[in-house]
Design a protein around this motif. Structure first.
Motif, PDB file in Angstrom:
ATOM      1  N   ARG A 237      -9.686   3.093  -4.187  1.00  0.00           N
ATOM      2  CA  ARG A 237      -9.233   3.750  -5.418  1.00  0.00           C
ATOM      3  C   ARG A 237      -9.216   2.765  -6.589  1.00  0.00           C
ATOM      4  NH1 ARG A 237      -5.115   3.003  -7.799  1.00  0.00           N
ATOM      5  NH2 ARG A 237      -4.058   2.036  -6.028  1.00  0.00           N
ATOM      6  N   LEU A 238      -8.713   1.540  -6.334  1.00  0.00           N
ATOM      7  CA  LEU A 238      -8.654   0.520  -7.389  1.00  0.00           C
ATOM      8  C   LEU A 238     -10.058   0.152  -7.886  1.00  0.00           C
ATOM      9  CD1 LEU A 238      -7.168  -1.547  -9.118  1.00  0.00           C
ATOM     10  CD2 LEU A 238      -7.099  -3.081  -7.143  1.00  0.00           C
TER      11      LEU A 238
ATOM     12  N   ASP B 205       3.752   2.981  -5.257  1.00  0.00           N
ATOM     13  CA  ASP B 205       2.939   3.802  -6.153  1.00  0.00           C
ATOM     14  C   ASP B 205       1.698   3.040  -6.591  1.00  0.00           C
ATOM     15  OD1 ASP B 205       3.272   2.583  -8.961  1.00  0.00           O
ATOM     16  OD2 ASP B 205       5.358   2.826  -8.346  1.00  0.00           O
ATOM     17  N   ASN B 206       0.692   3.764  -7.030  1.00  0.00           N
ATOM     18  CA  ASN B 206      -0.614   3.174  -7.318  1.00  0.00           C
ATOM     19  C   ASN B 206      -0.541   2.030  -8.323  1.00  0.00           C
ATOM     20  OD1 ASN B 206      -1.683   5.061  -5.590  1.00  0.00           O
ATOM     21  ND2 ASN B 206      -2.549   6.372  -7.190  1.00  0.00           N
TER      22      ASN B 206
ATOM     23  N   PHE C 156       0.949  -1.109  -6.684  1.00  0.00           N
ATOM     24  CA  PHE C 156      -0.005  -1.713  -5.750  1.00  0.00           C
ATOM     25  C   PHE C 156      -1.078  -2.475  -6.521  1.00  0.00           C
ATOM     26  CE2 PHE C 156      -4.174  -1.731  -3.788  1.00  0.00           C
ATOM     27  CZ  PHE C 156      -3.911  -2.331  -2.566  1.00  0.00           C
ATOM     28  N   ASP C 157      -1.634  -1.842  -7.541  1.00  0.00           N
ATOM     29  CA  ASP C 157      -2.710  -2.478  -8.310  1.00  0.00           C
ATOM     30  C   ASP C 157      -2.237  -3.779  -8.930  1.00  0.00           C
ATOM     31  OD1 ASP C 157      -4.045  -0.189  -7.626  1.00  0.00           O
ATOM     32  OD2 ASP C 157      -4.110   0.649  -9.659  1.00  0.00           O
TER      33      ASP C 157
ATOM     34  N   GLN D  36     -11.396   2.970  -9.997  1.00  0.00           N
ATOM     35  CA  GLN D  36     -10.680   2.976 -11.267  1.00  0.00           C
ATOM     36  C   GLN D  36     -11.207   1.886 -12.188  1.00  0.00           C
ATOM     37  OE1 GLN D  36      -6.311   3.402 -10.988  1.00  0.00           O
ATOM     38  NE2 GLN D  36      -6.194   1.609 -12.325  1.00  0.00           N
TER      39      GLN D  36
ATOM     40  N   ALA E  70      -6.409   2.297  -0.698  1.00  0.00           N
ATOM     41  CA  ALA E  70      -5.848   1.850  -1.978  1.00  0.00           C
ATOM     42  C   ALA E  70      -6.834   0.966  -2.742  1.00  0.00           C
ATOM     43  CB  ALA E  70      -4.533   1.099  -1.741  1.00  0.00           C
TER      44      ALA E  70
ATOM     45  N   ALA F  53       0.825  -1.211   0.000  1.00  0.00           N
ATOM     46  CA  ALA F  53       0.000   0.000   0.000  1.00  0.00           C
ATOM     47  C   ALA F  53       0.860   1.262   0.000  1.00  0.00           C
ATOM     48  CB  ALA F  53      -0.931   0.004   1.205  1.00  0.00           C
TER      49      ALA F  53
END
Length: 343
Positions: free
Chosen positions: A335-336, A295-296, A299-300, A339, A332, A292
């Motif tokens: 956000r995923l 960077d995004n 993590f994704d 997205q 996180a 977490a």
């Protein structure tokens, strides 16, 4: 009596009078039993080693009665959202093969047949490490001599201080050495002794070779010491080389101690090669906290990678259902999700 209907790759190989072995080559070189592969082909269980929602396979086969070099198919099939083999893709590949070869799968192919086989979307072009690891494993299993690169690699790994130019070591030689450690205790001892002092240009491909094969307890214990090193690259290489013993309690303890302060490369190695360590609630929560902070995009990618693993998925879903994850992980994941919805 009509011939039995062939619906799977396993049945096709058996009908062609072939002896065959199935290997996963996506995460690390792992042989799948014929029974396990049959269960996968019948969607009775998810594919155990998915990578990017794909099954990456090497199928090695030869005719039961004919003395010939084995054939190898490198294949890649999509998996569905449950991790099950996409049967439409498998069936389409079978259709390509039957149309090109009939049932004479171990005979000499004409140029036209070769061209037909190449025109399907399920062929996988393995990288050089995947090829080298498979070749080394098969040569050892068949009790055949290693490649011509073996002796130079063995000599260097045993005595790196000797007058041997490490730049002359072939990649295949490193894989041949890694595949034969259990039969060569002196070589295993030498690698355990010198691993941290090999040039990085040797140590890194050696670590990749070691992750594909079984290592000895002596080498495992030496690598565990290097995992504690302040040298981040040495730690990363050591983690990779421990892949075959990821289920060992001492390895799991060491990796768990490493995760909170691990860098991005090390966290990638844990997911890609050491995932058995994560099959424990405390370990998985610690890993989620660690990724977490990345960077995004990373993590994704790592979250989607581990949730696809059948060994990890039930525990991970249980953690999320009970909302045991930390606030940072929850943010996180939210956000995923957003997205994914907007994609």
């Amino acid at each position: 009596m009509s011939a039995p209907t062939i619906t799977t790759l396993g049945e096709f190989l058996q009908a062609g009078q072939a002896e065959y072995k199935i290997f996963d080559i996506g995460r690390r070189l792992t042989e799948l039993s014929q029974d396990d592969f049959a269960a996968i082909e019948h969607q009775q269980r998810p594919y155990p080693y998915p990578i990017a929602r794909q099954a990456q396979l090497a199928i090695l086969f030869q005719h039961k009665q004919h003395d010939q070099q084995p054939f190898i198919w490198f294949l890649q099939f999509p998996l569905d959202e449950r991790g099950l083999l996409n049967l439409a893709a498998r069936n389409q590949y079978l259709e390509y093969v039957v149309n090109a070869l009939g049932h004479e799968i171990t005979g000499e192919m004409t140029e036209e047949q070769q061209k037909q086989l190449q025109q399907n979307p399920y062929l996988l072009t393995p990288n050089e490490h995947q090829r080298a690891a498979l070749h080394a494993r098969v040569q050892r299993q068949l009790k055949l001599s290693p490649s011509i690169h073996f002796e130079t690699a063995e000599a260097y790994l045993k005595q790196p201080e000797a007058d041997i130019d490490w730049q002359q070591i072939g990649l295949q030689g490193l894989h041949d050495c890694a595949a034969r450690l259990e039969q060569l205790p002196e070589l295993s001892e030498a690698i355990a002794t010198h691993f941290s002092t090999y040039p990085k240009a040797v140590r890194q491909p050696l670590a990749v070779a070691l992750e594909q094969q079984s290592i000895t307890p002596r080498l495992r214990d030496s690598l565990l010491e290097h995992v504690k090193s302040n040298d981040a690259l040495l730690c990363t290489d050591s983690l990779r080389a421990l892949a075959s013993v990821a289920a060992h309690p001492r390895v799991q303890k060491s990796v768990n101690e490493t995760i909170p302060d691990a860098n991005a490369d090390q966290l990638v190695v844990v997911a890609a090669r050491l995932w058995p360590v994560l099959n424990d609630e405390h370990s998985l929560l610690s890993y989620l906290d660690a990724i977490a902070s990345l960077d995004n995009a990373l993590f994704d990618a790592l979250f989607q990678d581990i949730i696809a693993l059948p060994d990890i998925r039930p525990l991970l879903l249980s953690i999320l259902a009970q909302q045991k994850q930390s606030e940072a992980v929850g943010e996180a994941l939210n956000r995923l999700k957003q997205q994914t919805r907007s994609a």
